[in-house]
Design a protein around this motif. Structure first.
Motif, PDB file in Angstrom:
ATOM      1  N   ASP A   1      -2.898   3.962  -5.320  1.00  0.00           N
ATOM      2  CA  ASP A   1      -2.679   2.779  -4.476  1.00  0.00           C
ATOM      3  C   ASP A   1      -3.493   2.905  -3.184  1.00  0.00           C
ATOM      4  O   ASP A   1      -4.231   1.979  -2.794  1.00  0.00           O
ATOM      5  CB  ASP A   1      -1.169   2.685  -4.174  1.00  0.00           C
TER       6      ASP A   1
ATOM      7  N   LEU B   1      -5.245  -5.968   1.360  1.00  0.00           N
ATOM      8  CA  LEU B   1      -3.923  -5.926   1.976  1.00  0.00           C
ATOM      9  C   LEU B   1      -3.492  -7.336   2.393  1.00  0.00           C
ATOM     10  O   LEU B   1      -2.328  -7.722   2.212  1.00  0.00           O
ATOM     11  CB  LEU B   1      -3.927  -4.986   3.186  1.00  0.00           C
TER      12      LEU B   1
ATOM     13  N   HIS C   1      -6.755   0.567  -2.053  1.00  0.00           N
ATOM     14  CA  HIS C   1      -6.791  -0.185  -0.787  1.00  0.00           C
ATOM     15  C   HIS C   1      -7.956   0.267   0.103  1.00  0.00           C
ATOM     16  O   HIS C   1      -8.615  -0.567   0.731  1.00  0.00           O
ATOM     17  CB  HIS C   1      -5.452  -0.066  -0.061  1.00  0.00           C
TER      18      HIS C   1
ATOM     19  N   CYS D   1      -2.303  -9.099  -0.627  1.00  0.00           N
ATOM     20  CA  CYS D   1      -0.996  -8.580  -1.044  1.00  0.00           C
ATOM     21  C   CYS D   1       0.112  -9.147  -0.156  1.00  0.00           C
ATOM     22  O   CYS D   1       1.211  -9.471  -0.643  1.00  0.00           O
ATOM     23  CB  CYS D   1      -0.976  -7.055  -0.985  1.00  0.00           C
TER      24      CYS D   1
ATOM     25  N   GLY E   1       0.808  -1.216   0.000  1.00  0.00           N
ATOM     26  CA  GLY E   1       0.000   0.000   0.000  1.00  0.00           C
ATOM     27  C   GLY E   1       0.837   1.259   0.000  1.00  0.00           C
ATOM     28  O   GLY E   1       2.066   1.212   0.125  1.00  0.00           O
TER      29      GLY E   1
END
Ligand code: AR6
Length: 175
Positions: free
Chosen positions: A35, A47, A39, A50, A30
């Motif tokens: 970006d 998140l 998020h 990711c 993030g």
């Protein structure tokens, strides 16, 4: 037939396309700009996804792309790519930006997605000059699409009208 590339002005997080592209950083964890907006709109599931990718593959190098779920977004998936940081133009920035677009398109196609939306990668915090970045975006996307069936439609999402006019002009010139 609708044109394969369309210019859209606004917030990429609202688009009901198959996949949206995030202008991420190598950590994938993030940041600000688009970006941060992605998020926030997607929620914590993004998140977490990711973090899993990060554990499995490590950092995402500039020009590369990875794919995750999209959490609460209307899109079905998010492709995270890392654009180049502008360092004056003689550090392979143009090549890396082309790769970011091409690898994102290839990843969307590999997942059988038909529609994809890109922000203007690297033109915010990373400082890539907007006109040069727009030219690379339109040219790289057009070249990719002429040779392949997927994705069928690509949306270039500009956050402001001025950038949208720049893109539109380049697209018109392409014929
Ligand atoms: N929808 C569409 N475009 C947007 C939006 C939005 N919601 N918000 C901003 N933009 P940037 P970069 C545009 O800075 O230059 C992050 O912190 C914006 O106007 O988001 O690739 C990452 O974690 C600009 O034209 O991305 C990295 O650390 C474009 O999106 C770093 O920034 C890209 O601006 C990446 O920098």
């Amino acid at each position: 037939m609708k044109p394969q590339i369309e210019i859209v002005t606004g917030d990429i997080t609202t688009l009901p396309v198959d996949v949206i592209v995030n202008a991420a950083n190598p950590s994938l964890l993030g940041g600000g700009g688009v970006d941060g907006a992605i998020h926030r709109a997607a929620g914590p599931a993004l998140l977490e996804a990711c973090k899993v990718v990060r554990q499995q593959q490590g950092e995402c190098a500039p020009g590369h792309a990875v794919i995750t779920l999209a959490g609460n977004l209307p899109a079905k998936a998010v492709i995270h790519t890392v654009g180049p940081v502008w360092q004056g133009g003689d550090h392979q920035e143009a090549r890396i930006l082309e790769e970011a677009y091409r690898n994102s398109l290839a990843l969307a196609a590999a997942n059988n997605y038909r529609t994809i939306a890109f922000p203007a990668i690297s033109t915010g915090v990373y400082g890539f000059p907007r006109a040069a970045a727009a030219e690379i975006a339109i040219r790289t996307i057009s070249d990719y699409l002429t040779r392949r069936p997927l994705p069928e439609r690509v949306y270039c999402v500009c956050y402001d009208e001025e950038n949208a006019r720049l893109y539109q002009r380049l697209l018109t010139q392409q014929g």
